[in-house]
Design an enzyme around this catalytic site. Structure first.
Site, PDB file in Angstrom:
ATOM      1  N   CYS A  78       0.836  -1.198   0.000  1.00  0.00           N
ATOM      2  CA  CYS A  78       0.000   0.000   0.000  1.00  0.00           C
ATOM      3  C   CYS A  78       0.878   1.258   0.000  1.00  0.00           C
ATOM      4  O   CYS A  78       1.905   1.292   0.679  1.00  0.00           O
ATOM      5  CB  CYS A  78      -0.906  -0.010   1.234  1.00  0.00           C
ATOM      6  SG  CYS A  78      -2.053   1.378   1.251  1.00  0.00           S
ATOM      7  N   CYS A 105      -0.233   4.342   7.176  1.00  0.00           N
ATOM      8  CA  CYS A 105      -0.907   4.105   8.460  1.00  0.00           C
ATOM      9  C   CYS A 105       0.009   3.271   9.369  1.00  0.00           C
ATOM     10  O   CYS A 105       0.345   2.130   9.037  1.00  0.00           O
ATOM     11  CB  CYS A 105      -2.220   3.374   8.230  1.00  0.00           C
ATOM     12  SG  CYS A 105      -3.268   4.137   6.964  1.00  0.00           S
ATOM     13  N   CYS A 154      -0.527  -0.482  10.398  1.00  0.00           N
ATOM     14  CA  CYS A 154      -0.917  -1.453   9.364  1.00  0.00           C
ATOM     15  C   CYS A 154       0.284  -2.219   8.825  1.00  0.00           C
ATOM     16  O   CYS A 154       1.289  -1.630   8.415  1.00  0.00           O
ATOM     17  CB  CYS A 154      -1.631  -0.728   8.230  1.00  0.00           C
ATOM     18  SG  CYS A 154      -2.198  -1.848   6.933  1.00  0.00           S
ATOM     19  N   CYS A 209     -16.841  -9.468   4.081  1.00  0.00           N
ATOM     20  CA  CYS A 209     -16.202  -8.158   3.987  1.00  0.00           C
ATOM     21  C   CYS A 209     -15.085  -8.245   2.949  1.00  0.00           C
ATOM     22  O   CYS A 209     -14.096  -8.960   3.159  1.00  0.00           O
ATOM     23  CB  CYS A 209     -15.627  -7.764   5.345  1.00  0.00           C
ATOM     24  SG  CYS A 209     -16.846  -7.865   6.676  1.00  0.00           S
ATOM     25  N   CYS A 237     -20.055  -6.304   2.541  1.00  0.00           N
ATOM     26  CA  CYS A 237     -19.477  -5.024   2.930  1.00  0.00           C
ATOM     27  C   CYS A 237     -18.166  -4.856   2.154  1.00  0.00           C
ATOM     28  O   CYS A 237     -17.380  -5.801   2.055  1.00  0.00           O
ATOM     29  CB  CYS A 237     -19.202  -4.999   4.436  1.00  0.00           C
ATOM     30  SG  CYS A 237     -18.509  -3.439   5.024  1.00  0.00           S
ATOM     31  N   CYS A 294     -20.126   1.203   8.016  1.00  0.00           N
ATOM     32  CA  CYS A 294     -19.388   0.449   9.028  1.00  0.00           C
ATOM     33  C   CYS A 294     -18.120   1.241   9.302  1.00  0.00           C
ATOM     34  O   CYS A 294     -17.303   1.438   8.395  1.00  0.00           O
ATOM     35  CB  CYS A 294     -19.047  -0.940   8.491  1.00  0.00           C
ATOM     36  SG  CYS A 294     -17.998  -1.902   9.586  1.00  0.00           S
ATOM     37  N   ARG A 339     -18.766  -4.541  17.167  1.00  0.00           N
ATOM     38  CA  ARG A 339     -18.056  -5.759  16.757  1.00  0.00           C
ATOM     39  C   ARG A 339     -16.685  -5.836  17.420  1.00  0.00           C
ATOM     40  O   ARG A 339     -15.937  -4.856  17.405  1.00  0.00           O
ATOM     41  CB  ARG A 339     -17.887  -5.754  15.235  1.00  0.00           C
ATOM     42  CG  ARG A 339     -17.243  -7.017  14.675  1.00  0.00           C
ATOM     43  CD  ARG A 339     -17.069  -6.913  13.161  1.00  0.00           C
ATOM     44  NE  ARG A 339     -18.285  -6.429  12.511  1.00  0.00           N
ATOM     45  CZ  ARG A 339     -18.339  -5.970  11.266  1.00  0.00           C
ATOM     46  NH1 ARG A 339     -17.266  -5.963  10.522  1.00  0.00           N
ATOM     47  NH2 ARG A 339     -19.475  -5.541  10.767  1.00  0.00           N
TER      48      ARG A 339
HETATM   49  S1  SF4 Z   1      -4.889   0.773   6.587  1.00  0.00           S
HETATM   50 FE1  SF4 Z   1      -3.168  -0.255   5.547  1.00  0.00          FE
HETATM   51  S2  SF4 Z   1      -4.006  -0.921   3.587  1.00  0.00           S
HETATM   52 FE2  SF4 Z   1      -5.434   0.645   4.399  1.00  0.00          FE
HETATM   53  S3  SF4 Z   1      -4.728   2.619   3.562  1.00  0.00           S
HETATM   54 FE3  SF4 Z   1      -3.680   2.386   5.548  1.00  0.00          FE
HETATM   55  S4  SF4 Z   1      -1.701   1.397   5.046  1.00  0.00           S
HETATM   56 FE4  SF4 Z   1      -3.066   1.098   3.271  1.00  0.00          FE
END
Ligand code: SF4
Length: 414
Positions: free
Chosen positions: A65, A69, A72, A109, A142, A202, A272
């Site tokens: 990605c 984040c 993640c 999901c 979802c 959600c 949840r």
């Molecule tokens: S949560 Fe993970 S997969 Fe989703 S945008 Fe952020 S870095 Fe990318």
């Protein structure tokens, strides 16, 4: 305990507590914990009986990605040794979904890593949803594809999606500490786009990222203001190779308090227990079922959960039952509110379903809780015996990277 009597009475009436009451739940002591669970359990049973909704994750596209984040394992620069693959073919995704539905899941999901979908990605997901619904027309779908552009939510709705997931994750005040490639406002905008298109919203949070009690209360109230129909409460899975790998701040007791606070603020909304259930609640998972009415079945996106059969056994042993495909999840009045808000937002009005804030000035936070009754807790409990940074020992042995199911040759564990 007066606080819990007040919260129970409000929850049974579908009313939202004050911010101070929500903070007080997080500050309760271990001696008070079972009373907190029992009080939240009364509210849970009032609106959801003993039903547990099962949701099943299919990771359509894993890793790589461009977003950053911190929590993640799929983020930009992640060193976590997760599965990395590009889009599953529709039949592969449908096979994975079928395993979850066969295991008892009511909702599938469909998740893809990335900042947001291209229009071609929406086409792919449309084909995938058709393949899933052809096999099982009853299944709820979802979709979770990141930030939405104009008209993408409408296209997903028209293609048969029931809901869209996009979590706020943490408070507006701390959002910049966990991600810099997009903003909290971007996330709010996508939830509103989804809701406005008639998709069930959600949206939830992640606890355990070093946030304060105030941050947790802020995000839980913000989700209420936003009219989230289901609130996934994630507990950070500190993956090796991510910036938050050393953030082991949660104890099972703390997780139960966070779930209870979320339940009191969202008495009649699906709450949840999401990622991190096994890692942080551990042997206390069944107590979580007395508070939350929904869990994920089996594995998560990039980490392994307990076996699907163990989830089913836990539900049965704790005296709960799996929610059937024909049963409505939300209480009728709550579903009506959601539909009314979607209609209002589609017409250009305020979509804050649950707050009915009447601010008339757009859909941002409206001060929160003026719609709650003036009633306040008469007592404030003693300071907690633990803090948000509990001395939980490092348990990286509990984090297991997913090596089966979608994107592999091995069967999933649903
Ligand atoms: S949560 Fe993970 S997969 Fe989703 S945008 Fe952020 S870095 Fe990318």
């Amino acid at each position: 305990m007066d606080l819990l009597d007040t919260l129970t009475a409000k929850g049974l009436r579908g009313e939202v507590p004050t911010r101070e009451e929500a903070l007080a739940v997080l500050a309760t002591t271990d001696d008070e914990l079972l009373d907190v669970v029992a009080a939240a359990g009364k509210v849970r049973r009032r609106w959801f009986g003993r039903r547990v909704k099962l949701n099943y994750l299919v990771n359509l596209k894993s890793g790589l990605c461009p977003e950053d984040c911190s929590y993640c394992s799929q983020r930009l620069g992640s060193k976590a040794e997760i599965l990395k693959y590009t889009w599953l073919k529709p039949d592969q995704a449908a096979d994975a979904a079928r395993a979850g539905v066969a295991g008892g899941a009511k909702r599938v999901c469909l998740v893809a890593s990335g900042r947001g979908p291209t229009d071609r990605d929406i086409d792919r997901v449309t084909t995938t949803m058709a393949a899933i619904k052809e096999a099982d027309p009853e299944v709820e779908i979802c979709v979770c594809l990141g930030l939405l552009s104009d008209n993408q939510a409408e296209r997903l709705k028209a293609a048969g999606a029931d809901a869209y997931n996009h979590n706020l994750n943490t408070s507006e005040g701390t959002y910049g500490d966990i991600a810099t490639t997009h903003t909290y406002a971007d996330r709010v905008d996508t939830v509103q786009k989804a809701h406005g298109a008639g998709l069930s919203a959600c949206s939830g949070l992640i606890a355990g990222m070093g946030e304060s009690d105030e941050d947790l209360v802020d995000v839980v109230f913000a989700l209420r203001e936003l009219g989230s129909d289901s609130v996934p409460v994630n507990f950070l899975i500190p993956f090796e190779g991510t910036p938050l790998a050393k953030e082991w701040n949660l104890s099972p007791q703390r997780c139960l308090r966070i779930l209870a606070m979320a339940r009191f603020v969202h008495p009649d909304t699906e709450v949840r227990i999401a990622g991190g259930r096994e890692v942080h609640l551990r042997s206390m998972q069944p107590l979580g079922l007395h508070i939350a009415n929904s869990i994920f079945l089996g594995d998560y996106l990039t980490s392994e959960g307990q076996a699907g059969q163990a989830d089913l056994d836990m539900i049965k042993d704790a005296g709960f039952e799996v929610e059937g495909a024909g049963e409505a999840t939300l209480p009728r009045h709550r579903a009506d509110l959601a539909e009314a808000a979607q209609a209002a937002q589609a017409a250009g009005g305020c979509g804050t379903a649950a707050s009915a804030c009447g601010s008339g000035g757009g859909c941002g936070p409206c001060g929160g809780h003026s719609h709650a009754p003036a009633e306040t807790a008469e007592t404030v409990p003693a300071p907690a015996e633990e803090t948000a940074t509990a001395n939980d020992e490092l348990r990286s042995d509990l984090v297991k990277v997913r090596r089966r199911g979608a994107g592999t040759e091995l069967a999933p564990n649903a």
